[in-house]
Design an enzyme around this catalytic site. Structure first.
Site, mmCIF file in Angstrom:
data_model
loop_
_atom_site.group_PDB
_atom_site.id
_atom_site.type_symbol
_atom_site.label_atom_id
_atom_site.label_comp_id
_atom_site.label_asym_id
_atom_site.label_seq_id
_atom_site.Cartn_x
_atom_site.Cartn_y
_atom_site.Cartn_z
ATOM 1 N N GLU A 183 0.813 -1.228 0.000
ATOM 2 C CA GLU A 183 0.000 0.000 0.000
ATOM 3 C C GLU A 183 0.841 1.272 0.000
ATOM 4 O O GLU A 183 0.596 2.196 0.772
ATOM 5 C CB GLU A 183 -0.967 0.004 1.198
ATOM 6 N N GLU A 240 -5.219 -8.577 -0.202
ATOM 7 C CA GLU A 240 -5.956 -8.265 1.034
ATOM 8 C C GLU A 240 -7.409 -8.075 0.634
ATOM 9 O O GLU A 240 -7.714 -7.212 -0.199
ATOM 10 C CB GLU A 240 -5.441 -6.989 1.708
HETATM 11 O O1 AHR Z 1 -5.099 -5.744 7.122
HETATM 12 C C1 AHR Z 1 -5.044 -4.585 7.879
HETATM 13 C C2 AHR Z 1 -4.371 -3.439 7.133
HETATM 14 O O2 AHR Z 1 -5.162 -3.062 6.047
HETATM 15 C C3 AHR Z 1 -3.040 -3.757 6.516
HETATM 16 O O3 AHR Z 1 -2.006 -3.592 7.410
HETATM 17 C C4 AHR Z 1 -2.935 -2.742 5.423
HETATM 18 O O4 AHR Z 1 -2.195 -3.200 4.333
HETATM 19 C C5 AHR Z 1 -4.372 -2.443 5.063
HETATM 20 O O5 AHR Z 1 -4.621 -1.090 5.060
#
Ligand code: AHR
Length: 524
Positions: A199, A317
């Site tokens: 990110e 994610e």
């Molecule tokens: O999964 C929780 C957080 O969400 C992670 O650390 C980040 O990559 C995302 O914003």
């Protein structure tokens, strides 16, 4: 009711109606037409990955708890390990997440008692470093998951990344491979998946960069890492959310890294803040759009590659996550935890993601449910034991379709206009896959209607179907039903064998309101 058409999958002809679901021909609300020759792509086993981050109680107190009577001598929680193995986690991403952008992997190797304690600048904790690279890779070995390491592209350096891969993968006798041997691991681990940061487009990220600066960094990191091991799969950090310029970010990154990466990552978290089930489950519109846009961008990049090779999407994610977000919009010191307690409607939402991934099996090749234990997770642990969250069960069941062929089915379904705007969507959200070895057809049907059962006529155009169907179903009256310790039996699937009334090459099946059904049918 007005009907819209969208494509899904399948092939072969079935015709049957489960006893309770039988309906007169012509009285159906929807239609699913399957052709096993219309293959989108293989359901990549890597779609059933998870994510473990040094965040809250995911690692410490989750998968790893030294001194606990529930842990083995190495510190791994045995009950958690069992639940992870049962889930069939294919790929495990680590160590972050936001955490990785301040992480120095060298702090986490060697004798545990000599490792430094560091402040974790992402989540406000203290990092003991007692769980590091060797502990993680051993965990992957024990669970059978393929490891996926993400480099620190925030505060870290290119040389750190290069040395990390030398530590894990170098066969020859070098300084870092010697350190690995000294730490008890003579053989290289051969870690295949490497993420080029997490990110980095987000202002909350330590070492956040603009797209051009990130691309320069990632390009040089990729070069150095590939000089150590050119067999790795590299994953570019794509857009983490879908704010103002996510398309521009992905375009710049793909253009710069098209010759060097194998995948580009996308992240998506969803929530039901307005408490509106049909709106919540309509998120597949956004998922489909994002996948389609990035797929087009990938095509454009591939056309101008100097070394033609495919690039795929990694949803590394994804999950439901909204209750434990603190106000203010930014992560800040001490704001850890993220211990979501999932309910029945969240379990249904798992299906929205997998259906979208299956319908785009040609381009989505890796996915990691965020996360694995305690932190926005399917498994929840405390010092006395574990319970399985509601979302555990659909994730487990969809995972049984790994390796199948995702099919492009025709779906005609009543549609609705979700509150909040955007275009209409179908009540039935469908994906279909085919196990060409065992000759089983899988029909995954989410009925998003909050108030209406829907009957679909299911037709197979390429083969006869057997009369017996295995029916896996999640159907609960209370959308808000949750699990807890000693109380994780409520939102469980029913699994039964049903005799279908096949007529010609089709049968009718009734899908209860707000339910998820997976039909498994033998093709003869
Ligand atoms: O999964 C929780 C957080 O969400 C992670 O650390 C980040 O990559 C995302 O914003």
């Amino acid at each position: 009711m007005k009907t819209s058409i969208y494509r899904v999958t399948i092939s072969f002809a079935i015709a049957a109606a489960a006893a309770f679901a039988a309906q007169a021909p012509g009285a159906t609300d929807a239609r699913i037409k399957i052709d096993t020759e219309r293959v989108i792509g293989k359901v990549d086993p890597a779609l059933f990955g998870n994510f473990t981050e040094h965040l809250g109680r995911c690692i410490y107190g989750g998968i790893f708890e030294e001194g606990s009577p529930l842990s083995d001598s190495a510190g791994y929680r045995k009950d958690v390990l069992e639940a992870v193995k049962n889930l069939g986690v294919s790929v495990l991403r680590w160590p972050g997440g936001n955490f990785v952008s301040g992480y120095n992997w060298k702090d986490g190797i060697g004798p545990r008692d000599q490792r430094p304690v560091r402040p974790d600048l992402a989540w406000g904790a203290l990092e003991s470093n007692r769980f590091g690279t060797d502990e993680f890779l051993e965990y992957c070995r024990r669970t059978g998951a393929e490891p996926y390491l993400c480099i620190n592209a925030g505060l870290g350096s290119i040389d750190d990344a290069r040395q990390w891969i030398e530590y894990t993968n170098e066969k020859r006798d070098t300084y870092w491979s010697q350190q690995r041997r000294k730490n008890g691991h003579p053989e290289p681990y051969g870690v295949k998946y490497w993420g080029l940061g997490n990110e980095i487009d987000g202002p909350w990220q330590l070492g956040h960069k603009n797209a051009e600066d990130y691309a320069k960094f990632a390009l040089e990191a990729a070069k150095a890492m590939r000089r150590v091991d050119d067999s790795i799969q590299l994953i570019a950090s794509g857009s983490s959310n879908f704010g103002a310029d996510w398309i521009g970010w992905n375009r710049t990154v793909l253009d710069a890294l098209k010759n060097d990466v194998n995948l580009i990552s996308l992240h998506t978290y969803i929530g039901n803040q307005p408490n509106d089930l049909e709106r919540f489950l309509a998120v597949s519109r956004d998922l489909e759009d994002r996948i389609a846009v990035v797929q087009g961008q990938i095509r454009a990049a591939e056309i101008t590659q100097s070394n033609r090779h495919p690039i795929y999407i990694a949803f590394d994610e994804w999950n439901v996550w909204y209750r434990t977000v603190v106000s203010g919009g930014e992560f800040a010191i001490g704001r850890t935890g993220l211990e979501e307690q999932y309910n029945y409607e969240d379990a249904l939402a798992m299906s929205v993601f997998f259906n979208a991934f299956f319908r785009h099996a040609d381009i989505v090749r890796l996915a990691n449910l965020a996360q694995l234990v305690n932190v926005i997770a399917p498994i929840f642990a405390n010092k006395q034991g574990i319970f399985l969250q509601t979302i555990y069960f659909p994730v487990l069941e969809y995972g049984k379709q790994r390796g199948n062929l995702a099919l492009d089915a025709l779906v005609e379904s009543p549609q609705y206009q979700p509150a909040g705007g955007g275009r209409k969507t179908t009540y039935l959200d469908v994906s279909t896959t085919y196990d060409s070895n065992g000759h089983y057809l899988f029909v995954n049907v989410l009925n998003r209607s909050a108030g209406r059962d829907l009957t679909a006529s299911i037709e197979n155009t390429t083969g006869r179907v057997g009369a017996q169907a295995e029916v896996w179903q999640l159907d609960h009256a209370d959308l808000k039903a949750t699990h807890g310790f000693g109380d994780d039996q409520k939102v469980r699937p029913t699994v039964k064998s049903e005799t279908l009334s096949v007529s010609g090459n089709s049968f009718a099946y009734r899908f209860p309101k707000h339910s998820l059904t997976i039909l498994k049918i033998k093709v003869e």
